[in-house]
Scaffold this motif. Structure first.
Motif, PDB file in Angstrom:
ATOM      1  N   LYS A 161       0.852  -1.280   0.023  1.00  0.00           N
ATOM      2  CA  LYS A 161       0.024   0.020   0.013  1.00  0.00           C
ATOM      3  C   LYS A 161       1.086   1.247   0.104  1.00  0.00           C
ATOM      4  CE  LYS A 161      -2.891   0.227   3.169  1.00  0.00           C
ATOM      5  NZ  LYS A 161      -3.643  -0.625   4.315  1.00  0.00           N
ATOM      6  N   ASN A 202      -4.938   6.281  -1.240  1.00  0.00           N
ATOM      7  CA  ASN A 202      -4.866   5.254  -0.067  1.00  0.00           C
ATOM      8  C   ASN A 202      -5.621   4.919   0.945  1.00  0.00           C
ATOM      9  OD1 ASN A 202      -2.659   4.254   2.008  1.00  0.00           O
ATOM     10  ND2 ASN A 202      -2.949   6.080   2.815  1.00  0.00           N
ATOM     11  N   ALA A 206      -7.915   1.305   1.489  1.00  0.00           N
ATOM     12  CA  ALA A 206      -7.814   1.070   2.755  1.00  0.00           C
ATOM     13  C   ALA A 206      -9.070   0.704   3.402  1.00  0.00           C
ATOM     14  CB  ALA A 206      -6.994   1.974   3.539  1.00  0.00           C
TER      15      ALA A 206
END
Ligand SMILES: *[C@@H]1O[C@H](CO)[C@@H](O)[C@H](O)[C@H]1NC(C)=O
Length: 279
Positions: A161, A202, A206
Motif C-alpha cells: 500500500k 490510499n 484501505a
C-alpha cells in the motif's frame, strides 16, 4: 542526485504539514462526536457551525489543541518513510540522468513501508498481528503455520500500500508536467493535486477491507462464511456505497492533509538543496 538524509529532514517537515492541515478536521470531528446530547440544547449544529464557534471563542489555535502527541508520532514516521523512499530510489538508480521506472518507484515506496512498519509503528503492527492471531486461534490451534502466513500477508499488504501511495504521487507529478519541462519545476497547485489524490487513493483502498472485517467480526456466529461472503451480501443489499459508509470525514481530511504533506516535503527539499547542496 537523491539524498536519503535530505529526504529524512524534508519528510519530517512534510509530516508536520500533514498534521497542520489535518488536525483542525480531527478537532472538529471529535467535538461533534462528544458534544452533550441534550435535546433542548445543541452546541454545534454541524461541521461548519463547530468550526465557526471554535474559532470565534478560542481563536485559530483552538483548532490545534492536543496536537503535540500526534505531531511527535507523525513527523518522525514521515521522516523515516521518506528516508526509505529516498534510499530505495538511490539504491536502484544506476544512471542519475535516467528516470526510474514505475516498478522501481513502487519498490522504493515499498521500502518506505518496510521502514515504517518495522521501526515506527510497532503498536499498529502488534494490533494487526493480535487481530489475526485471535481470529485464527478461535478456528483451530493446529493452524499455527497458517497464522504466520496471515501475519506475513498482513505486513505485505501494508508495505505494498505504501508502494502504491508513493507511485501514485510520482506518477501524477510526471503526468501533470507539461512536455519539455522538468518535474522539479512543477507548480504548487499541481503538487497539491498529486499529493491530495495520492492520499485519497490510499484511503480508498484501505477502507473497504476495514468495513468487511468489522462487519464480519460483529456479525452473529455463522452468519457469514468469510470476507468474500460479507462483500457479496453488502453489495447485494446496499450497493458499493456500503463499503464507504460513514467515512466522509476521512476523505475530507485525506486530501488537504496529504496535499500539504507532499508540498511541505518538496519545499523543504528545495530549501535543503539550496542551503546544503553537498549533503
Ligand atoms: C494510508 O492509509 C492507512 C490506512 O490503511 C493509514 O494508516 C495511513 O496513515 C495512510 N497514509 C497516509 C499518508 O495518509
Amino acid at each position: 542526485s537523491i539524498s536519503p538524509l535530505k529526504n529524512f529532514v524534508a519528510g519530517g517537515f512534510g509530516g508536520a504539514c500533514l498534521l497542520l492541515a489535518g488536525h483542525p478536521l480531527d478537532t472538529i470531528k471529535v467535538r461533534l462526536q462528544t458534544q452533550p446530547k441534550a435535546a433542548q440544547y445543541v452546541l454545534y449544529t454541524g461541521t461548519y457551525d463547530c468550526l465557526r464557534k471554535t474559532v470565534s471563542k478560542e481563536g485559530i489555535l483552538g483548532l490545534y489543541k492536543g496536537m503535540g502527541a500526534p505531531l511527535a508520532g507523525v513527523a518522525p514516521m514521515m521522516a523515516i518513510s521518506f528516508f526509505g523512499f529516498g534510499l530505495g530510489k538511490q539504491l536502484q538508480q544506476t544512471d542519475p540522468g535516467k528516470p526510474l521506472t514505475h516498478t522501481q518507484i513502487f519498490l522504493s515506496g515499498c521500502l518506505a513501508g518496510v521502514f515504517t512498519t518495522v521501526i515506527v509503528a510497532p503498536g499498529e503492527r502488534i494490533k494487526c498481528l493480535l487481530q489475526v492471531r485471535r481470529k485464527s486461534a478461535s478456528y483451530c490451534h493446529k493452524l499455527k503455520h497458517r497464522t504466520n502466513r496471515k501475519v506475513f500477508e498482513c505486513l505485505l499488504e501494508d508495505v505494498s500500500k505504501n508502494g502504491l501511495y508513493f507511485l501514485t504521487y510520482e506518477y501524477l507529478k510526471h503526468f501533470l508536467t507539461p512536455e519539455g519541462q522538468s518535474v522539479s519545476q512543477l507548480s504548487t497547485p499541481k503538487i497539491l493535486l498529486a499529493g491530495g489524490v495520492a492520499g485519497i487513493l490510499n484511503w480508498t483502498i484501505a477502507l473497504p477491507p476495514d468495513v468487511l472485517k468489522s462487519n464480519f467480526q460483529t456479525a452473529a456466529d455463522g452468519k457469514y462464511r468469510g470476507l468474500v461472503d460479507v462483500l457479496r451480501t453488502l453489495l447485494r443489499e446496499e450497493g458499493p456505497k456500503a463499503l464507504y459508509k460513514g467515512f466522509n470525514a476521512v476523505f475530507l481530511r485525506a486530501f488537504p492533509a496529504n496535499a500539504a504533506c507532499f508540498l511541505g516535503f518538496e519545499v523543504a527539499l528545495k530549501g535543503l538543496n539550496i542551503i546544503a547542496p553537498g549533503w
